[in-house]
Enzyme design. Sequence first.
Site, PDB file in Angstrom:
ATOM      1  N   ARG A 256      13.271  -8.817  11.783  1.00 24.48           N
ATOM      2  CA  ARG A 256      12.648  -8.036  12.850  1.00 24.48           C
ATOM      3  C   ARG A 256      11.515  -8.832  13.489  1.00 24.48           C
ATOM      4  NH1 ARG A 256      11.410  -2.440   9.759  1.00 24.48           N
ATOM      5  NH2 ARG A 256       9.958  -3.903   8.785  1.00 24.48           N
TER       6      ARG A 256
ATOM      7  N   ARG B 154      -9.775   2.947   9.035  1.00 20.94           N
ATOM      8  CA  ARG B 154      -9.243   1.642   9.427  1.00 20.94           C
ATOM      9  C   ARG B 154     -10.352   0.687   9.872  1.00 20.94           C
ATOM     10  NH1 ARG B 154      -4.062   0.225  10.365  1.00 20.94           N
ATOM     11  NH2 ARG B 154      -3.403   2.399  10.244  1.00 20.94           N
TER      12      ARG B 154
ATOM     13  N   LYS C 293       0.823  -1.218   0.000  1.00 19.33           N
ATOM     14  CA  LYS C 293       0.000   0.000   0.000  1.00 19.33           C
ATOM     15  C   LYS C 293       0.854   1.265   0.000  1.00 19.33           C
ATOM     16  CE  LYS C 293      -2.452  -0.900   3.642  1.00 19.33           C
ATOM     17  NZ  LYS C 293      -1.873  -2.218   3.945  1.00 19.33           N
TER      18      LYS C 293
END
Length: 220
Positions: free
Chosen positions: A161, A88, A13
């Site tokens: 990570r 969202r 995105k």
Amino acid sequence: MRIVLVGPPGAGKGTQATRLAEKLKIPHISTGDLFRTNMSRQTELGKLAKSYIEAGELVPDEVTIGMAKDRMEQPDAAGGFLLDGFPRNVPQAEALDELLQTERMQLDAVLDLEVPEEEVVKRIAGRRVCRNDSAHVFHVTYSPPRQEGVCDLCGGELYQRHDDSEETVRTRLEVYHTQTEPIIDYYKTQGLVVTISALGKVDEVTRRALEALNREGDAA
């Protein structure tokens, strides 16, 4: 054009939002940028958001909505904008509708970047980052280093990570499915959703998106 960009984590995105906004000559408005800008400028909304973040709590919808409202009212957004990361959830989508109606504006399209779940896991869990410079990013499948575990650019150690672990990625996907994905159905009832495949090279996805948006614009 006024566009909302949606898609699961790992759909690309951020990359596509930047490219599409440049091509369409409209500002790219991302939730992350809104928070960083407001907190760095110490606006009232920024201070409020920071207080929640420092307390380890979620920032309430009304704070996010307030930041988005302020940004969309800036002169450079008068001719359109691309929203990335907002809304969202359905309550935020409803609040955006109310805001746009108040301003006598409307969305032109909701661009849905579609990626199979296992591809999302593969994309994110395969990332490796250099300990010396986090800008040096590789991928075990798509862009592997010449020597496993070693950065091509500086010789630093490559590591995965915590946010990129498969377990964390699947948790993020579950959050997306339960909180954000319902806005696609919400906007489908308004006839705004344009779904494209986000598989393939970056340029191919951008071309696909522009073609779909142009069709939507012509239809409108």
